[in-house]
Write an enzyme that holds these catalytic residues in place. Structure first.
Site, short mmCIF file in Angstrom:
data_model
loop_
_atom_site.label_atom_id
_atom_site.label_comp_id
_atom_site.label_asym_id
_atom_site.label_seq_id
_atom_site.Cartn_x
_atom_site.Cartn_y
_atom_site.Cartn_z
N ASP A 21 -39.87 8.39 37.96
CA ASP A 21 -40.46 7.59 39.04
C ASP A 21 -40.24 8.29 40.38
O ASP A 21 -39.17 8.20 40.97
CB ASP A 21 -39.78 6.20 39.02
CG ASP A 21 -40.25 5.32 40.15
OD1 ASP A 21 -41.31 5.61 40.74
OD2 ASP A 21 -39.54 4.33 40.44
N ASN A 23 -41.75 7.81 43.39
CA ASN A 23 -41.77 7.05 44.65
C ASN A 23 -40.88 5.81 44.59
O ASN A 23 -40.94 4.95 45.45
CB ASN A 23 -43.21 6.67 45.02
CG ASN A 23 -43.84 5.75 43.99
OD1 ASN A 23 -43.33 5.62 42.87
ND2 ASN A 23 -44.93 5.11 44.34
N ASP A 25 -40.56 3.00 42.78
CA ASP A 25 -41.02 1.61 42.70
C ASP A 25 -40.73 1.04 41.30
O ASP A 25 -41.20 -0.02 40.94
CB ASP A 25 -42.52 1.51 43.04
CG ASP A 25 -43.39 2.32 42.08
OD1 ASP A 25 -42.84 2.98 41.17
OD2 ASP A 25 -44.63 2.29 42.23
N ASP A 29 -44.57 7.98 37.17
CA ASP A 29 -45.88 8.31 37.75
C ASP A 29 -46.21 9.80 37.59
O ASP A 29 -45.38 10.59 37.13
CB ASP A 29 -45.91 7.91 39.23
CG ASP A 29 -44.61 8.24 39.94
OD1 ASP A 29 -44.24 9.43 39.92
OD2 ASP A 29 -43.94 7.32 40.47
N ASP A 98 -54.57 12.22 26.72
CA ASP A 98 -55.09 11.33 25.69
C ASP A 98 -56.57 11.05 25.95
O ASP A 98 -56.98 10.87 27.10
CB ASP A 98 -54.33 9.99 25.73
CG ASP A 98 -53.51 9.77 24.47
OD1 ASP A 98 -54.13 9.45 23.45
OD2 ASP A 98 -52.28 9.93 24.53
N GLU A 258 -55.25 11.87 16.31
CA GLU A 258 -54.26 10.96 15.72
C GLU A 258 -54.92 10.32 14.51
O GLU A 258 -55.85 9.54 14.64
CB GLU A 258 -53.85 9.87 16.71
CG GLU A 258 -52.79 8.97 16.12
CD GLU A 258 -52.79 7.57 16.69
OE1 GLU A 258 -51.77 6.88 16.56
OE2 GLU A 258 -53.82 7.13 17.25
N HIS A 333 -44.45 8.00 20.78
CA HIS A 333 -44.28 6.78 21.58
C HIS A 333 -44.56 5.50 20.79
O HIS A 333 -44.45 4.41 21.33
CB HIS A 333 -45.21 6.86 22.79
CG HIS A 333 -46.66 6.82 22.37
ND1 HIS A 333 -47.25 7.86 21.67
CD2 HIS A 333 -47.62 5.88 22.51
CE1 HIS A 333 -48.51 7.54 21.41
NE2 HIS A 333 -48.77 6.36 21.91
N ASP A 334 -44.98 5.63 19.54
CA ASP A 334 -45.29 4.45 18.71
C ASP A 334 -44.21 4.18 17.66
O ASP A 334 -44.41 3.37 16.77
CB ASP A 334 -46.63 4.66 17.97
CG ASP A 334 -47.81 4.65 18.92
OD1 ASP A 334 -47.73 3.98 19.97
OD2 ASP A 334 -48.81 5.33 18.62
C1 GLC Z 1 -52.72 4.86 19.10
C2 GLC Z 1 -51.70 5.00 20.19
C3 GLC Z 1 -51.06 3.66 20.39
C4 GLC Z 1 -52.11 2.67 20.79
C5 GLC Z 1 -53.28 2.65 19.81
C6 GLC Z 1 -54.47 1.96 20.39
O1 GLC Z 1 -52.15 4.53 17.89
O2 GLC Z 1 -50.77 6.00 19.88
O3 GLC Z 1 -50.02 3.71 21.34
O4 GLC Z 1 -51.56 1.39 20.85
O5 GLC Z 1 -53.70 3.94 19.46
O6 GLC Z 1 -55.07 2.72 21.38
CA CA Z 2 -43.55 5.17 40.67
#
Ligand code: GLC
Ligand code: CA
Length: 565
Positions: A21, A23, A25, A29, A98, A258, A333-334
């Protein structure tokens, strides 16, 4: 074989909301990423994949796009993105973003139009259908369930019809049968490539085609989730070939799809074979489920099925041995955190280094997920309101329905599997809020940041972070560069329940990679090998007695060897 820059790269995945982060908040970012590029450069990666930063109402943290041509204001501006790309390129780091093709936000102007009337020009941008009459009651066109719980259809009063949404209600699915939709997305892609982006991680790419609208036979659930209804169906390949022809090929960019929905090897090769003219590579998830995560409520009961894991890696490595390429990643991240899944809290350093070595020495392009390199762990959720992630809340509700008088169990199950485990604030230092921000983060901040953080590991040669750095250095700059990148992969002793052992072979060079997934002391017979070098290991010394290697807890060694008879 055609050699490409991305085969010789090491990637790093960034979740902008929780990276840094700048700035103060409380939210990460784009400028925060900019400021940390020097760190990434120091780590040695030369490719970053940044999760969505498009303008979005953030129902699913940016995967619900409101405007493909703009940046979410709390993350920054287009100017910030341009500066980030310029600085990254200056450091020799490529930038992949993405690309969300399957759906938009319901606040996207196309959907706002589409809803208005059945004859609206944008109607066909999405998948609308009339309801079905069952016992004089109007219900969804099919009983298909969605990934985030409930039906995969949402009713819209305005035109008395349903739109398809395989994720959340606020994420209507685009209709890829419509050539206008395809053209719009090609335009979006071109626009970002013109801005300087080097490629795309293509979100949910396997879902662009749908099966015929026939109910799933299932007595148990009202809305059963059957991936085959919207995963890896034939037209996806037609659409990808179109995108390849008009977008990916002319710009010669990296594309990583993916591929959910349990894609088979054959299917994956259609996406990412060298001759397929679709994608550069695809992320698969098979190795993510090689434990009993879905059967337990107590994290202490979590157990890795090592043989399953080894067989899974073997299957994919073999499949992409010659005519395709694959990314190498543990989790993203999932998923819950690597250290909390396949790692061992009693041996965080040893197990963390072993896991890193096991993955990074394989054939493919490695991706490190932010925080993995310092051994970040799952978050101790105490309340359903701790979840920011829509799917974690859905899991909680689903589990609570099963045992309404046991909310604690529901919370435990949802916590164990929660995607939010991976989305806590990156732990940069032992300062307040882990150095992520000077303000209280608007996302969860794991209290263990005093112990687990970048600053304390940077100058410690023995740290997990420096082990990652060494692995990346080996792959990118050492005398082993070619063998690690392009050498053949061959697993040995595949039935061994504790040791994951494989060779990498190029011409007359052989590397032998031995990884113990056990805390027990183990032995391994080395009499067939003549050791010529120790390339990297996670203990200070090696215990070799009469050609028998003695392996301590989670020991991992890469030998250069000559095979003797
Ligand atoms: C992919 C992403 C996930 C998102 C899903 C819908 O699986 O990695 O984070 O929730 O697509 O876009
Ligand atoms: Ca920020």
């Amino acid at each position: 074989m055609q050699k490409k820059w991305w085969m010789e790269s090491v990637g790093y995945q960034i979740y902008p909301k929780s990276f840094y982060d700048s700035n103060h908040d409380g939210i990460g970012d784009i400028k925060g990423i900019y400021e940390k590029l020097d760190y990434l450069n120091h780590l040695g990666v030369n490719l970053i994949w940044i999760c969505p930063f498009y303008d979005s109402p953030m129902d699913d943290n940016g995967y619900d796009v409101r405007d493909f041509y703009n940046v979410y204001s709390e993350f920054g501006t287009l100017e910030d993105v341009k500066e980030l790309i310029t600085k990254a390129h200056g450091l020799g780091i490529k930038v992949v973003m993405d690309f969300v093709l399957n759906h938009t936000s319901d606040e996207h102007p196309w959907f706002i139009e589409s809803r208005k009337a059945k004859n609206n020009p944008y109607r066909d941008y999405y998948i609308w259908h009339d309801g079905k009459m069952v016992d004089d009651k109007k219900v969804e066109p099919t009983n298909w369930g969605s990934f985030f719980g409930g039906s995969c259809w949402n009713y819209d009063e305005l035109t008395d019809s349903y739109y398809m949404k395989i994720f959340s209600d606020k994420m209507p699915d685009l209709n890829w049968k419509n050539p206008k939709v395809r053209q719009e997305m090609i335009d979006v892609g071109k626009w970002w490539l013109e801005l300087g982006i080097d490629g795309f991680r293509i979100d949910a790419v396997s879902h662009l085609d749908r099966a015929r609208l026939i109910d799933i036979k299932n007595q148990k659930d009202k809305y059963p989730l059957d991936w085959t209804k919207f995963s890896n169906l034939p037209k996806v390949h037609d659409y990808l070939k179109i995108l390849n022809e008009s977008l990916f090929k002319p710009y010669d960019v990296l594309t990583i799809g993916e591929v959910g929905g349990q894609a088979t090897i054959e299917e994956a090769k259609k996406y990412a074979g060298f001759e397929s003219n679709e994608l550069s590579m695809v992320f698969n998830f098979d190795h993510n489920w090689c434990n009993n995560l879905f059967d337990i409520t107590n994290p202490k009961k979590l157990k890795t099925n090592v043989v399953d894991l080894k067989k899974t890696f073997d299957k994919w490595q073999k499949a992409f041995a010659t005519d395709g390429w694959m990314p190498l990643n543990w989790l993203n991240h999932d998923q819950p955190r690597l250290m909390s899944q396949y790692g061992d809290y009693k041996y965080p350093l040893e197990s963390g280094k072993m896991l890193a070595t096991a993955l990074h020495m394989m054939r493919g392009t490695p991706f490190v997920y932010q925080g993995e390199e310092i051994g970040m762990t799952n978050y101790p959720f105490e309340d359903v309101n701790d979840f920011d992630d829509i799917s974690s809340r859905a899991t909680y509700i689903y589990e609570l329905e099963k045992t309404p008088d046991d909310p604690v169990r529901a919370l435990k199950v949802a916590s164990l599997r929660s995607r939010d485990n991976a989305r806590t604030a990156m732990q940069w230092s032992k300062d307040l809020y882990g150095g992520f921000s000077l303000e209280e983060p608007k996302i969860s901040n794991n209290r263990n940041y005093k112990r687990i953080n970048v600053a304390s590991q940077l100058n410690n040669n023995n740290s997990l972070l420096n082990h990652y750095k060494k692995l990346i250095d080996l792959r990118r700059f050492s005398a082993y560069k070619d063998i690690i990148t392009y050498g053949a992969y061959e697993q040995i002793d595949i039935e061994n329940e504790d040791l994951y052992i494989y060779k990498r072979i190029l011409d007359d060079k052989v590397l032998l990679i031995i990884n113990s997934f056990s805390k027990k002391k183990l032995t391994y017979d080395m009499s067939h090998f003549e050791i010529t070098n120790i390339v990297i290991s996670n203990y200070k010394d090696q215990k070799l007695k009469n050609k028998t290697l003695i392996l301590r807890a989670f020991e991992s060694i890469v030998f250069e060897i000559k095979e003797s008879l």
